[in-house]
Write a protein that holds these residues in place. Structure first.
Motif, PDB file in Angstrom:
ATOM      1  N   MET A 311       0.833  -1.068  -0.015  1.00 54.87           N
ATOM      2  CA  MET A 311       0.016   0.146  -0.082  1.00 54.87           C
ATOM      3  C   MET A 311       0.883   1.220   0.063  1.00 54.87           C
ATOM      4  O   MET A 311       1.848   1.208   0.692  1.00 54.87           O
ATOM      5  N   ARG A 312       0.315   2.142  -0.870  1.00 50.18           N
ATOM      6  CA  ARG A 312       1.237   3.544  -0.963  1.00 50.18           C
ATOM      7  C   ARG A 312       0.509   4.707  -0.580  1.00 50.18           C
ATOM      8  O   ARG A 312       0.858   5.772  -1.342  1.00 50.18           O
ATOM      9  N   ASP A 313      -0.623   4.533   0.009  1.00 46.77           N
ATOM     10  CA  ASP A 313      -1.549   5.741   0.275  1.00 46.77           C
ATOM     11  C   ASP A 313      -0.966   6.630   1.534  1.00 46.77           C
ATOM     12  O   ASP A 313      -1.868   7.383   1.843  1.00 46.77           O
ATOM     13  N   GLN A 314       0.146   6.234   2.205  1.00 48.04           N
ATOM     14  CA  GLN A 314       0.435   6.907   3.407  1.00 48.04           C
ATOM     15  C   GLN A 314       2.062   7.181   2.947  1.00 48.04           C
ATOM     16  O   GLN A 314       2.650   6.932   1.989  1.00 48.04           O
ATOM     17  N   PRO A 315       2.632   8.057   3.824  1.00 46.52           N
ATOM     18  CA  PRO A 315       3.914   8.771   3.464  1.00 46.52           C
ATOM     19  C   PRO A 315       4.867   7.595   3.353  1.00 46.52           C
ATOM     20  O   PRO A 315       5.955   7.596   2.366  1.00 46.52           O
ATOM     21  N   GLU A 316       4.840   6.302   4.273  1.00 47.29           N
ATOM     22  CA  GLU A 316       5.599   5.345   3.824  1.00 47.29           C
ATOM     23  C   GLU A 316       4.978   4.006   3.435  1.00 47.29           C
ATOM     24  O   GLU A 316       3.671   4.043   3.892  1.00 47.29           O
ATOM     25  N   PRO A 317       5.513   3.387   2.389  1.00 47.01           N
ATOM     26  CA  PRO A 317       4.751   1.988   2.094  1.00 47.01           C
ATOM     27  C   PRO A 317       4.605   1.197   3.126  1.00 47.01           C
ATOM     28  O   PRO A 317       5.254   0.978   4.139  1.00 47.01           O
ATOM     29  N   TYR A 318       3.316   0.408   3.063  1.00 45.15           N
ATOM     30  CA  TYR A 318       3.118  -0.724   4.338  1.00 45.15           C
ATOM     31  C   TYR A 318       2.218  -1.618   3.591  1.00 45.15           C
ATOM     32  O   TYR A 318       1.951  -1.826   2.529  1.00 45.15           O
ATOM     33  N   VAL A 319       2.280  -2.804   4.467  1.00 50.24           N
ATOM     34  CA  VAL A 319       1.371  -3.985   4.387  1.00 50.24           C
ATOM     35  C   VAL A 319       0.526  -4.419   5.397  1.00 50.24           C
ATOM     36  O   VAL A 319       0.903  -3.955   6.611  1.00 50.24           O
TER      37      VAL A 319
END
Length: 358
Positions: A311-319
């Motif tokens: 996911m890339r909808d925040q400042p840092e990518p996450y899962v």
């Protein structure tokens, strides 16, 4: 009594019909909505590569031209057009009769000149033994001048002999080339499609020998790709018409100069020539359209996951890490290289983890 029974029957029939109509047309309860299970992706450890797709053609790289060594006529062809030849095989022989006639005449002239020199030397030696010095100084000068003149003339004749001998050796060397051999192995192709005997001139192109076992893949890349390429990079090659045929190659040259067509059109991005050496393969032919994947980067034992899971909808990518029993945890990750549908995970996950897309 009968009237009363009839009324009861009518009431029963009407009640039955009403119940039937109710059961048939009563509203049905909505079916429960099934929530689809989340999509899961395994975190794996694998080898990841980055490649550049190129297209071009195969060409033969080792081709030797065959020339006529001197002006003459072809006496005999020993090979046919398209024959496979080995190094040292006789290709053709030239007529030597005209050269032999010249050589015989030159040898005769040389022998005569040698005899003249010998006779002159004998004459000089005899004159020296019987020569009178003369009484006056003038006579002595004249005798000395005559003697030196004869000596110098004979010396010049000897030097002329040396030149004649060199000319003969040169002519003999030319005649020794009348039999033309294959300088390398390959397929012999005549410059003219026949094997007739005919007159040829010195240096005339008569054919070529192509080594079909050595080929290169010529292609063109743009500015961005050019800076990612280096000699020695491996290439997976396939025929455009038969993609199931796989070949291997190595980048051997990346031009540092843009193609001329790029210089004339300033709006067009510059293009650069790239040469890929192909490993010998009997299935490959020259002039074939090829495609290749140049491997520009390779990493082994990389932690990777599907790019869709990040996911890339925040400042840092996450899962969303699967914790089991339908529970997930948001985990920030640091990503690296991308290849195909996979992304390298530098930190945040380990092989064996499972991530989900809700």
């Amino acid at each position: 009594m009968k009237k009363w029974i009839s009324s009861i029957i009518t009431i029963v029939l009407m009640a039955g019909a009403g119940y039937w109509a109710y059961e048939k047309y009563k509203p049905q309860p909505e079916a429960p909505i099934e929530i689809p299970p989340p999509i899961t992706f395994d975190v794996t450890q694998e080898t990841m590569t980055q490649t550049i797709l190129v297209k071009g053609k195969s060409v033969y790289t080792e081709q030797m031209d065959v020339f006529a060594p001197y002006t003459s006529s072809i006496k005999q062809w020993h090979v046919k057009n398209g024959d496979q030849v080995k190094k040292g095989d006789i290709l053709f022989t030239l007529d030597t009769s005209a050269l032999q006639t010249e050589l015989d005449q030159m040898q005769s002239d040389l022998d005569k000149a040698k005899l003249d020199v010998e006779m002159n030397q004998i004459s000089i030696d005899q004159a020296g033994m019987t020569e009178t010095l003369g009484v006056t100084e003038e006579e002595r000068k004249k005798a000395f001048a005559d003697r030196e003149s004869k000596r110098l003339a004979n010396e010049l004749s000897k030097k002329a002999l040396v030149l004649k001998e060199k000319e003969i050796r040169k002519k003999q060397d030319v005649m020794s080339k009348s039999t033309v051999y294959a300088a390398s192995a390959g397929v012999f192709q005549m410059n003219e499609g026949d094997s007739k005997t005919r007159a040829v001139t010195e240096g005339q192109l008569l054919g070529s020998i192509t080594n079909t076992g050595k080929m290169k893949f010529l292609t063109i890349v743009g500015e961005e790709e050019m800076f990612r390429l280096k000699t020695g990079m491996p290439v997976q090659v396939r025929m455009s018409a038969q993609k199931e045929l796989k070949f291997k190659g190595t980048v051997s040259k990346v031009s540092k100069f843009a193609r001329k067509s790029s210089d004339t059109d300033l709006k067009q991005a510059s293009q650069f020539d790239v040469v890929i050496d192909l490993k010998p393969d009997a299935r490959m032919y020259g002039g074939v359209s090829l495609e290749g994947d140049i491997e520009t980067m390779r990493k082994d034992k990389v932690t990777a996951v599907s790019s869709l899971a990040i996911m890339r909808d925040q400042p840092e990518p996450y899962v969303l890490l699967d914790k089991g029993n339908g529970q997930t945890e948001q985990v920030n990750v640091k990503t690296g290289m991308e290849s195909g549908d996979k992304t390298e995970i530098v930190s945040g996950l380990k092989p064996g983890d499972v991530v989900v897309i809700p």
